[in-house]
Design a protein around this motif. Structure first.
Motif, PDB file in Angstrom:
ATOM      1  N   LEU A  19       1.231   8.828   0.343  1.00  0.00           N
ATOM      2  CA  LEU A  19       1.801   7.932   1.340  1.00  0.00           C
ATOM      3  C   LEU A  19       1.099   7.984   2.681  1.00  0.00           C
ATOM      4  N   GLY A  20       0.331   9.060   2.939  1.00  0.00           N
ATOM      5  CA  GLY A  20      -0.319   9.205   4.236  1.00  0.00           C
ATOM      6  C   GLY A  20       0.694   9.553   5.309  1.00  0.00           C
ATOM      7  N   SER A  48      -5.070  10.456   8.053  1.00  0.00           N
ATOM      8  CA  SER A  48      -3.880  10.230   7.233  1.00  0.00           C
ATOM      9  C   SER A  48      -3.117   8.994   7.717  1.00  0.00           C
ATOM     10  N   ARG A  49      -3.716   7.839   7.512  1.00  0.00           N
ATOM     11  CA  ARG A  49      -3.055   6.604   7.921  1.00  0.00           C
ATOM     12  C   ARG A  49      -1.937   6.267   6.939  1.00  0.00           C
ATOM     13  N   PRO A  50      -0.803   5.843   7.452  1.00  0.00           N
ATOM     14  CA  PRO A  50       0.316   5.479   6.570  1.00  0.00           C
ATOM     15  C   PRO A  50      -0.116   4.471   5.496  1.00  0.00           C
ATOM     16  N   GLY A  51       0.265   4.773   4.265  1.00  0.00           N
ATOM     17  CA  GLY A  51      -0.067   3.914   3.135  1.00  0.00           C
ATOM     18  C   GLY A  51      -1.464   4.087   2.591  1.00  0.00           C
TER      19      GLY A  51
END
Length: 65
Positions: A19-20, A48-51
């Motif tokens: 999920l990031g 760690s970008r969301p998605g």
């Protein structure tokens, strides 16, 4: 995961497709990993970008001071 020795350094790339959104400012276990890498004279970069999952880029000197 990828591991390479280049010159006097060990390079690690660790990626997942989760999920990031990992954030060291929130006290995650990543903070401990960064501390350990830096104690060896190395560097760790976290993306760690969301998605988009999480990637860790680690460089550790092969000859420790």
């Amino acid at each position: 995961m990828r591991v390479e020795a280049e010159g006097a350094n060990l390079h690690l790339l660790i990626r997942d497709d989760g999920l990031g959104g990992a954030d060291t400012a929130k006290g995650s276990g990543l903070t401990g990993l960064v501390d350990r890498v830096e104690a060896l004279g190395g560097q760790m970069t976290i993306s760690s970008r969301p998605g988009r999952g999480t990637s860790l880029l680690v460089k550790i000197p092969l000859e420790l001071q």
